[in-house]
Every structure is written in C-alpha cells, then in structure tokens.
Design a protein around this motif. Structure first.
Motif, PDB file in Angstrom:
ATOM      1  N   GLY A 141      17.400  32.206 -17.227  1.00 14.34           N
ATOM      2  CA  GLY A 141      16.430  31.413 -16.481  1.00 14.34           C
ATOM      3  C   GLY A 141      16.680  29.937 -16.657  1.00 14.34           C
ATOM      4  N   PHE A 142      15.630  29.172 -16.470  1.00 11.11           N
ATOM      5  CA  PHE A 142      15.758  27.723 -16.449  1.00 11.11           C
ATOM      6  C   PHE A 142      14.699  27.082 -17.329  1.00 11.11           C
ATOM      7  CE2 PHE A 142      17.000  29.568 -12.372  1.00 11.11           C
ATOM      8  CZ  PHE A 142      18.349  29.256 -12.398  1.00 11.11           C
ATOM      9  N   THR A 143      15.101  26.034 -18.028  1.00  6.42           N
ATOM     10  CA  THR A 143      14.172  25.287 -18.864  1.00  6.42           C
ATOM     11  C   THR A 143      13.662  24.083 -18.089  1.00  6.42           C
ATOM     12  OG1 THR A 143      15.943  23.930 -19.789  1.00  6.42           O
ATOM     13  CG2 THR A 143      15.348  25.931 -21.002  1.00  6.42           C
ATOM     14  N   LEU A 144      12.639  23.462 -18.650  1.00  8.01           N
ATOM     15  CA  LEU A 144      12.176  22.208 -18.080  1.00  8.01           C
ATOM     16  C   LEU A 144      13.334  21.217 -18.114  1.00  8.01           C
ATOM     17  CD1 LEU A 144       8.690  22.150 -19.798  1.00  8.01           C
ATOM     18  CD2 LEU A 144       9.160  22.614 -17.389  1.00  8.01           C
ATOM     19  N   ARG A 145      13.370  20.314 -17.176  1.00  9.80           N
ATOM     20  CA  ARG A 145      14.485  19.364 -17.081  1.00  9.80           C
ATOM     21  C   ARG A 145      14.756  18.691 -18.420  1.00  9.80           C
ATOM     22  NH1 ARG A 145      16.213  19.396 -12.207  1.00  9.80           N
ATOM     23  NH2 ARG A 145      14.819  19.883 -10.505  1.00  9.80           N
ATOM     24  N   GLU A 146      16.025  18.672 -18.789  1.00  6.62           N
ATOM     25  CA  GLU A 146      16.513  18.073 -20.037  1.00  6.62           C
ATOM     26  C   GLU A 146      15.838  18.684 -21.263  1.00  6.62           C
ATOM     27  OE1 GLU A 146      16.204  13.832 -19.643  1.00  6.62           O
ATOM     28  OE2 GLU A 146      17.245  13.858 -17.716  1.00  6.62           O
ATOM     29  N   GLU A 147      15.283  19.889 -21.090  1.00 10.06           N
ATOM     30  CA  GLU A 147      14.598  20.606 -22.173  1.00 10.06           C
ATOM     31  C   GLU A 147      13.526  19.747 -22.829  1.00 10.06           C
ATOM     32  OE1 GLU A 147      17.070  23.007 -24.784  1.00 10.06           O
ATOM     33  OE2 GLU A 147      18.632  23.055 -23.269  1.00 10.06           O
ATOM     34  N   LYS A 148      12.886  18.902 -22.030  1.00 14.91           N
ATOM     35  CA  LYS A 148      11.811  18.029 -22.519  1.00 14.91           C
ATOM     36  C   LYS A 148      10.517  18.826 -22.631  1.00 14.91           C
ATOM     37  CE  LYS A 148      14.110  14.081 -22.240  1.00 14.91           C
ATOM     38  NZ  LYS A 148      14.595  13.399 -23.364  1.00 14.91           N
ATOM     39  N   GLY A 149       9.643  18.395 -23.519  1.00 15.77           N
ATOM     40  CA  GLY A 149       8.336  19.026 -23.651  1.00 15.77           C
ATOM     41  C   GLY A 149       8.409  20.341 -24.397  1.00 15.77           C
ATOM     42  N   ASP A 150       7.625  21.300 -23.932  1.00 14.58           N
ATOM     43  CA  ASP A 150       7.526  22.596 -24.599  1.00 14.58           C
ATOM     44  C   ASP A 150       8.790  23.423 -24.403  1.00 14.58           C
ATOM     45  OD1 ASP A 150       4.884  21.991 -25.316  1.00 14.58           O
ATOM     46  OD2 ASP A 150       4.098  22.842 -23.456  1.00 14.58           O
ATOM     47  N   ALA A 151       8.981  24.376 -25.292  1.00 19.21           N
ATOM     48  CA  ALA A 151      10.090  25.335 -25.181  1.00 19.21           C
ATOM     49  C   ALA A 151       9.661  26.407 -24.188  1.00 19.21           C
ATOM     50  CB  ALA A 151      10.411  25.926 -26.542  1.00 19.21           C
ATOM     51  N   VAL A 152       9.960  26.162 -22.906  1.00 17.25           N
ATOM     52  CA  VAL A 152       9.537  27.044 -21.815  1.00 17.25           C
ATOM     53  C   VAL A 152      10.764  27.445 -21.015  1.00 17.25           C
ATOM     54  CG1 VAL A 152       8.179  27.181 -19.680  1.00 17.25           C
ATOM     55  CG2 VAL A 152       7.289  25.912 -21.627  1.00 17.25           C
ATOM     56  N   LEU A 153      10.825  28.725 -20.660  1.00 21.27           N
ATOM     57  CA  LEU A 153      11.890  29.227 -19.797  1.00 21.27           C
ATOM     58  C   LEU A 153      11.253  29.957 -18.632  1.00 21.27           C
ATOM     59  CD1 LEU A 153      15.238  29.945 -19.998  1.00 21.27           C
ATOM     60  CD2 LEU A 153      14.183  32.194 -19.906  1.00 21.27           C
ATOM     61  N   ARG A 154      11.649  29.587 -17.431  1.00 18.22           N
ATOM     62  CA  ARG A 154      11.221  30.293 -16.213  1.00 18.22           C
ATOM     63  C   ARG A 154      12.293  31.326 -15.923  1.00 18.22           C
ATOM     64  NH1 ARG A 154       7.694  28.393 -11.616  1.00 18.22           N
ATOM     65  NH2 ARG A 154       7.306  30.358 -10.606  1.00 18.22           N
ATOM     66  N   ALA A 155      11.943  32.601 -16.028  1.00 18.72           N
ATOM     67  CA  ALA A 155      12.929  33.680 -15.933  1.00 18.72           C
ATOM     68  C   ALA A 155      13.374  33.939 -14.498  1.00 18.72           C
ATOM     69  CB  ALA A 155      12.365  34.950 -16.544  1.00 18.72           C
ATOM     70  N   GLU A 156      14.670  33.981 -14.319  1.00 14.41           N
ATOM     71  CA  GLU A 156      15.283  34.387 -13.056  1.00 14.41           C
ATOM     72  C   GLU A 156      15.640  35.875 -13.130  1.00 14.41           C
ATOM     73  OE1 GLU A 156      16.388  33.933  -9.307  1.00 14.41           O
ATOM     74  OE2 GLU A 156      16.132  32.066 -10.388  1.00 14.41           O
ATOM     75  N   TYR A 157      16.233  36.281 -14.247  1.00  9.52           N
ATOM     76  CA  TYR A 157      16.583  37.684 -14.495  1.00  9.52           C
ATOM     77  C   TYR A 157      15.993  38.126 -15.821  1.00  9.52           C
ATOM     78  CZ  TYR A 157      19.874  37.401 -10.658  1.00  9.52           C
ATOM     79  OH  TYR A 157      20.424  37.244  -9.418  1.00  9.52           O
ATOM     80  N   LEU A 158      15.447  39.318 -15.820  1.00 11.44           N
ATOM     81  CA  LEU A 158      14.890  39.938 -17.012  1.00 11.44           C
ATOM     82  C   LEU A 158      15.699  41.192 -17.300  1.00 11.44           C
ATOM     83  CD1 LEU A 158      12.611  40.558 -19.132  1.00 11.44           C
ATOM     84  CD2 LEU A 158      11.359  41.651 -17.242  1.00 11.44           C
ATOM     85  N   PHE A 159      16.178  41.311 -18.521  1.00 12.46           N
ATOM     86  CA  PHE A 159      16.920  42.486 -18.963  1.00 12.46           C
ATOM     87  C   PHE A 159      16.073  43.177 -20.035  1.00 12.46           C
ATOM     88  CE2 PHE A 159      19.874  39.147 -17.757  1.00 12.46           C
ATOM     89  CZ  PHE A 159      20.742  39.787 -16.878  1.00 12.46           C
ATOM     90  N   VAL A 160      15.617  44.402 -19.734  1.00 12.81           N
ATOM     91  CA  VAL A 160      14.777  45.125 -20.679  1.00 12.81           C
ATOM     92  C   VAL A 160      15.024  46.629 -20.534  1.00 12.81           C
ATOM     93  CG1 VAL A 160      12.755  45.125 -19.132  1.00 12.81           C
ATOM     94  CG2 VAL A 160      12.416  45.387 -21.564  1.00 12.81           C
ATOM     95  N   ASP A 161      15.150  47.301 -21.650  1.00  8.17           N
ATOM     96  CA  ASP A 161      15.344  48.756 -21.672  1.00  8.17           C
ATOM     97  C   ASP A 161      16.515  49.204 -20.787  1.00  8.17           C
ATOM     98  OD1 ASP A 161      13.253  49.143 -23.473  1.00  8.17           O
ATOM     99  OD2 ASP A 161      11.768  49.338 -21.871  1.00  8.17           O
ATOM    100  N   GLY A 162      17.609  48.450 -20.788  1.00  9.91           N
ATOM    101  CA  GLY A 162      18.791  48.829 -20.014  1.00  9.91           C
ATOM    102  C   GLY A 162      18.686  48.563 -18.524  1.00  9.91           C
ATOM    103  N   LYS A 163      17.616  47.905 -18.089  1.00 11.25           N
ATOM    104  CA  LYS A 163      17.433  47.607 -16.665  1.00 11.25           C
ATOM    105  C   LYS A 163      17.422  46.105 -16.463  1.00 11.25           C
ATOM    106  CE  LYS A 163      14.706  51.741 -16.005  1.00 11.25           C
ATOM    107  NZ  LYS A 163      13.366  52.277 -15.865  1.00 11.25           N
ATOM    108  N   VAL A 164      17.747  45.700 -15.227  1.00 13.50           N
ATOM    109  CA  VAL A 164      17.708  44.286 -14.875  1.00 13.50           C
ATOM    110  C   VAL A 164      16.804  44.100 -13.666  1.00 13.50           C
ATOM    111  CG1 VAL A 164      19.818  44.454 -13.470  1.00 13.50           C
ATOM    112  CG2 VAL A 164      19.085  42.250 -14.313  1.00 13.50           C
ATOM    113  N   TYR A 165      16.026  43.043 -13.714  1.00 17.91           N
ATOM    114  CA  TYR A 165      15.080  42.725 -12.646  1.00 17.91           C
ATOM    115  C   TYR A 165      15.312  41.298 -12.185  1.00 17.91           C
ATOM    116  CZ  TYR A 165      12.835  46.730 -14.839  1.00 17.91           C
ATOM    117  OH  TYR A 165      12.583  47.962 -15.381  1.00 17.91           O
ATOM    118  N   GLY A 166      15.405  41.100 -10.880  1.00 17.76           N
ATOM    119  CA  GLY A 166      15.529  39.771 -10.285  1.00 17.76           C
ATOM    120  C   GLY A 166      14.152  39.254  -9.947  1.00 17.76           C
TER     121      GLY A 166
END
Length: 159
Positions: free
Chosen positions: A128-153
């Motif tokens: 996924g993507f972090t806030l620009r220049e990783e400023k502020g909180d440690a936040v990631l906006r997920a583009e792809y999630l990988f869980v239990d052997g599956k991938v979700y867009g």
C-alpha cells in the motif's frame, strides 16, 4: 419544549463519538501512490466498520521484502492498477515504527471480496501507500491484502 430537550440530548450523546469515527480516515490524495510500501506482521487491534475497516499491525523486528514478492499472483480485476509493477517497485518503510495503522477498504468492498473479518492475532501482509514522505502517523492505505493464502485488491471490486 420537552421534545427539543430530548433532541438536544440525543445529539449531545452522539457528538463525542464523531471524532473517534473520523480521526483515522484519510483521502487517497494524502498518500504517496508513487512509492508502494510492503508491510507484514500480526494484527493487534481491529475496527471492522465504515468508512473503512482499520487494523493495528505489529511488524516483526526483522521486516524484509519477500524475494518472490514481484511474482505473486494478483486478481485479474485489479489489472487497471498495474499491481505487478507495484509489487516490483515495493520497498520497506523508512520509518522504524513497529506498530502501524492500516486502512483497508469500505466494508461493502471487503464483503464483495468475501474477506472474512480479520481477528487480532492474524498474520497478514500488505502492499500500500504511506502518507507523503511518511510524515505524521505510521499509516498505510492498503492496495493489496494478503491473508490466509489469498490476495485481495482493495481498490477494485471482484466482479
């Protein structure tokens, strides 16, 4: 007069909840879509609610990019996002936070992908993507999630 007082009390009882629901929501424009970030770890907290599901992820001390990340299979529906290019360009975050706030998709999209509610203790990985220049909180906006052997867009729908 009694009705107005009840209405005021009803509104006043809801107002303290508003900041909790809105505090972590960020629009896509806040994120650096030119720098895909890879994270993996263990889910510690879950908020399975709208405007989008949120997780608190604890990263391992030795976080590393998987050697086969660029070869992972992705759902065909996500082709417009060019996920293969994102996987090939993925990097680790520069910040050293061990706990990250993860923003997933709205619940309707999570349900469309048939993502089971993620529970604390679940091991997941994300791109996924972090806030620009990783400023502020440690936040990631997920583009792809990988869980239990599956991938979700998470920006697209499965249909």
């Amino acid at each position: 007069m009694l009705l107005q007082r009840r209405q005021v009390l009803a509104v006043a009882s809801v107002l303290p909840l508003v900041p909790l629901a809105a505090h972590a929501h960020h629009g896509w424009s806040s994120f650096d879509a030119d720098r895909p970030i890879y994270l993996e770890g263990t889910v510690r907290k879950v908020r399975w609610q709208n405007p989008h599901a949120e997780l608190e992820l604890e990263l391992p001390a030795n976080l590393a990019l998987p050697p086969n990340l660029a070869q992972r299979a992705l759902p065909a529906q996500t082709a417009p996002v060019d996920g293969k290019a994102l996987l090939a360009r993925a990097v680790l975050p520069t910040r050293k936070d061990r706990k990250w706030e993860i923003e997933l998709a709205p619940l309707t999209r999570m349900q469309a992908w048939q993502v089971a509610e993620i529970k604390p203790g679940t091991a997941i990985s994300l791109l996924g993507f972090t806030l620009r220049e990783e400023k502020g909180d440690a936040v990631l906006r997920a583009e792809y999630l990988f869980v239990d052997g599956k991938v979700y867009g998470l920006r697209s729908s499965p249909a």
